[in-house]
Design a protein around this motif. Sequence first.
Motif, short mmCIF file in Angstrom:
data_model
loop_
_atom_site.label_atom_id
_atom_site.label_comp_id
_atom_site.label_asym_id
_atom_site.label_seq_id
_atom_site.Cartn_x
_atom_site.Cartn_y
_atom_site.Cartn_z
N ILE A 1 0.87 -1.18 0.00
CA ILE A 1 0.00 0.00 0.00
C ILE A 1 0.91 1.24 0.00
N ASN A 2 1.48 1.55 -1.17
CA ASN A 2 2.53 2.56 -1.25
C ASN A 2 2.16 3.80 -2.06
N SER A 3 0.83 4.01 -2.28
CA SER A 3 0.41 5.19 -3.03
C SER A 3 -0.98 5.61 -2.55
N HIS B 1 -5.55 -19.95 10.22
CA HIS B 1 -5.84 -18.65 10.83
C HIS B 1 -4.56 -17.80 10.85
N PRO B 2 -4.21 -17.18 9.72
CA PRO B 2 -2.97 -16.42 9.65
C PRO B 2 -3.07 -15.07 10.36
N VAL B 3 -1.92 -14.50 10.65
CA VAL B 3 -1.84 -13.10 11.05
C VAL B 3 -1.94 -12.25 9.79
N LEU B 4 -2.72 -11.18 9.83
CA LEU B 4 -2.84 -10.26 8.69
C LEU B 4 -1.89 -9.09 8.91
N HIS B 5 -0.98 -8.90 7.97
CA HIS B 5 0.09 -7.91 8.11
C HIS B 5 0.10 -7.04 6.86
N PHE B 6 -0.09 -5.73 7.05
CA PHE B 6 -0.16 -4.80 5.93
C PHE B 6 0.88 -3.70 6.11
N ASP B 7 1.66 -3.46 5.06
CA ASP B 7 2.61 -2.35 5.05
C ASP B 7 1.96 -1.19 4.31
N CYS C 1 -1.37 -4.48 16.03
CA CYS C 1 0.03 -4.30 16.43
C CYS C 1 0.72 -3.35 15.45
N ILE C 2 1.58 -2.51 16.00
CA ILE C 2 2.36 -1.56 15.19
C ILE C 2 3.72 -2.18 14.88
N VAL C 3 4.08 -2.12 13.60
CA VAL C 3 5.38 -2.63 13.15
C VAL C 3 6.19 -1.45 12.64
N VAL C 4 7.40 -1.28 13.14
CA VAL C 4 8.25 -0.17 12.70
C VAL C 4 9.20 -0.65 11.62
N ASP C 5 9.41 0.19 10.62
CA ASP C 5 10.33 -0.08 9.52
C ASP C 5 11.16 1.18 9.27
#
Length: 417
Positions: free
Chosen positions: A196-198, A229-235, A300-304
Amino acid sequence: MQIKDVLLAPGNGAFFYDDQAAISAGASQDGFVYVGDPITPDFQSIRIPASSLSVGLVLTDDAVVWGDMMNVQYSGAGGRDLFFDTHQISDLTSRVVTPRLLDADASRYLPACATVLEPFEHKRLPLAIEYGVSQALLRAAAHLHRTTMAEIICSEFDLPLPTRRVPIYCQSGDAREINVDKMILKSVDVLPHGLINSRQKFGVGGQTFMEFVRWVATRTRAIGRPGYHPVLHFDVYGWIGQEIGLEPQTIADFICKVADTVPDFTLNIECPADFGFTQAQIDNYARIVSILNDRGSSACIVVDERCNTLEDIRLFAEAKAAHLVQIKTPDVGSIADTARAVLLCKEHKVGAYVGGSCTETDLSARASVHISVATQADMMLAKPGMGVDEGFSIVGNEQNRLLAMLNRRRTQNENVG
């Protein structure tokens, strides 16, 4: 000394280097090409094929062990090293690093990394050099000790032989729907990234993004095996902050709203906003984390971005400025520092995700698996490339082979004992 020669071989990364600033500013796509002028220094166009440089260590028994140097997809963004120039990296490696390697004791991994990768002219070596050379040294130590790379890490950091499988996280690239289906059919542990980069992909007020989140959850239930039952992870590449605003309370409100649409899933949101520099990122992310914790949110917050080096990771972990830290391996530098970063996160009870980039190679991906398993990270990225099948196969198979070898080693040790 165990290293008698050093080889260099140019190569390809598994994806492309992209000018994130130009893409965020609205560069349009024409097929696979971005149209417009680059913004980030050293980019000649917005999208450039990723290059790599392999360093091979010729050992005294004539075995050759390799490591691969490269930068991440969004080089020069978020405080990262600039664009990877193969000729400059090759020249510096030949002039500075090769003589150090020829004098190194390759059987002692951490001391070898410390001496070979020490600063040059009062500046740290390019992180790409640290990354590739430290991989080669790890393989050299494993070869000389007739063991796995993971066991070298366990020995150097006084860790027990691991038993737990590390969950694998896949990223979709732009082929979202097809790649999400692949992930679900292969029962990937964490998915889908989403790229999700735009503004177009995020949508006005985040509406397009929220629809995609709901679709992933619905699709998982529709075609996933029973009990999957996966974890859903969105950048989201900072787009919550860009579209909704940089007030932590507002960002937390939006994330809770997204989480409420998929109440049966754990939701990871990576890079909700970019606050411009490291300390601002730490302060504001810590506030967002605190608000979500107080609400009992499953998000959850993921830092990059702004969390690149080992020192950055230490600052974020100490401040509890993320639920999960992406340890972006080429940005950290020495792969020994990736191991240190995982252990540091564990010390501060913050999640450790051994990530990296689609621009990496099969060799760097396999080395990352050994670090992840040895340190028992919370999850690791399927890499290289922007597809699903190749990276999931490389990382998943390497992990399974490694765990089989470690199980045999454990059984041998028990029998001897």
